[in-house]
Design a protein around this motif. Structure first.
Motif, PDB file in Angstrom:
ATOM      1  N   SER A  92       4.811   0.624   7.546  1.00  0.00           N
ATOM      2  CA  SER A  92       3.611   0.585   8.697  1.00  0.00           C
ATOM      3  C   SER A  92       4.114   0.799  10.051  1.00  0.00           C
ATOM      4  CB  SER A  92       2.226  -1.075   8.737  1.00  0.00           C
ATOM      5  OG  SER A  92       3.495  -2.341   9.238  1.00  0.00           O
ATOM      6  N   ARG A 152       7.610   2.231  -0.770  1.00  0.00           N
ATOM      7  CA  ARG A 152       8.714   1.775  -0.258  1.00  0.00           C
ATOM      8  C   ARG A 152       9.974   2.448  -0.790  1.00  0.00           C
ATOM      9  NH1 ARG A 152       8.161  -2.321  -6.225  1.00  0.00           N
ATOM     10  NH2 ARG A 152       9.421  -1.479  -6.765  1.00  0.00           N
ATOM     11  N   ASN A 209       8.304  -1.479  11.523  1.00  0.00           N
ATOM     12  CA  ASN A 209       7.963  -2.287  11.374  1.00  0.00           C
ATOM     13  C   ASN A 209       7.249  -2.078  10.142  1.00  0.00           C
ATOM     14  OD1 ASN A 209       7.508  -3.921  13.820  1.00  0.00           O
ATOM     15  ND2 ASN A 209       5.880  -2.552  14.671  1.00  0.00           N
ATOM     16  N   GLY A 210       7.196  -3.249   9.099  1.00  0.00           N
ATOM     17  CA  GLY A 210       6.830  -3.028   7.818  1.00  0.00           C
ATOM     18  C   GLY A 210       7.245  -4.174   7.171  1.00  0.00           C
ATOM     19  N   GLN A 211       6.210  -4.696   5.887  1.00  0.00           N
ATOM     20  CA  GLN A 211       5.922  -5.470   4.607  1.00  0.00           C
ATOM     21  C   GLN A 211       6.715  -5.665   3.656  1.00  0.00           C
ATOM     22  OE1 GLN A 211       2.247  -5.808   3.431  1.00  0.00           O
ATOM     23  NE2 GLN A 211       2.150  -8.420   4.318  1.00  0.00           N
ATOM     24  N   ARG A 217       5.830 -10.356   7.484  1.00  0.00           N
ATOM     25  CA  ARG A 217       6.707  -8.908   7.959  1.00  0.00           C
ATOM     26  C   ARG A 217       7.554  -8.802   8.628  1.00  0.00           C
ATOM     27  NH1 ARG A 217       2.630  -5.671   7.452  1.00  0.00           N
ATOM     28  NH2 ARG A 217       3.442  -4.137   9.262  1.00  0.00           N
ATOM     29  N   VAL A 274       7.369  -1.978   2.448  1.00  0.00           N
ATOM     30  CA  VAL A 274       6.132  -0.720   2.585  1.00  0.00           C
ATOM     31  C   VAL A 274       6.440  -0.644   4.321  1.00  0.00           C
ATOM     32  CG1 VAL A 274       4.203  -0.568   2.920  1.00  0.00           C
ATOM     33  CG2 VAL A 274       5.014  -0.882   0.459  1.00  0.00           C
TER      34      VAL A 274
END
Length: 219
Positions: free
Chosen positions: A219, A144, A155-157, A182, A217
């Motif tokens: 993506s 992360r 983009n990520g979470q 998100r 994280v």
């Protein structure tokens, strides 16, 4: 060997400050973390050294031993499991659980913690996204990065936060930046490092300090 609650708290702090035992820790840093005077820290370090859970040399800092890591990880495991229990089963919000878990983490019943883990269906992460050590002390961390380190357009979470203070968590609730949300980095201000993001498609600005305390994280 039995450790006092205070000794467990110190070991946990040393473990975190040393990045899991990878580096030495100064007495001043430890005093700041524990919100006490360096003289009080020195007295505690002597006790911990006698129990062989740390190696301490004056002026050279201190290192947590393998035995010390075992006790620190046991305390961290209990703390994070209790946080899951408080949020999932007793409907505490994630900004309310830290101080309660600080008390519950000193319960000395391995069977209780084993049953608690089973009752919660063996969670891997606490409500703040931190990994929960298993009964053997193994930690399954995931890769992360801080939101402040993302590239424009990525983009990520949201998976965790560095700052678990109640004020910070309440702020994240207010703007909708919850664990699992998100996120997309829209822009980064060169002058001060602040960022423009979309959280679940809602646009907002965040300071660099806030963005540095949100873990993603990609993506």
């Amino acid at each position: 060997m039995t450790l006092t609650n205070s000794e467990e708290n110190y070991l946990k702090a040393i473990y975190h400050l040393s990045d899991g035992g990878k580096k030495g820790v100064s007495t001043n840093d430890l005093a700041s973390e524990m919100k006490t005077k360096p003289a009080s820290v020195s007295d505690m370090l002597r006790k911990l050294g006698e129990k062989k859970v740390i190696n301490y040399r004056k002026y050279y800092g201190l290192q947590i031993t393998d035995e010390g890591k075992k006790y620190a990880l046991q305390t961290i495991r209990k703390h994070r499991l209790w946080e899951v229990f408080l949020v999932d089963k007793l409907r505490f919000s994630w900004d309310e659980v830290h101080e309660v878990a600080e008390q519950l983490e000193h319960v000395r019943s391995p069977l209780l913690i084993q049953r608690l883990d089973e009752f919660l269906n063996f969670p891997k992460f606490d409500p703040h996204g931190d990994p929960i050590p298993d009964e053997f002390g193994d930690v399954k961390a995931r890769p992360r990065i801080a939101l402040s380190e993302m590239e424009i357009g990525q983009n990520g979470q949201i998976v965790a936060v560095k700052d678990s203070s109640a004020a910070f968590l309440r702020y994240l609730d207010k703007v909708g930046a919850y664990i699992g949300a998100r996120i997309r980095l829209l822009d980064k201000v060169e002058f001060d490092g602040s960022v423009e993001i979309a959280v679940e498609q809602k646009k907002l600005f965040m300071s660099k300090d806030v963005a540095s305390n949100i873990l993603i994280v990609v993506s």
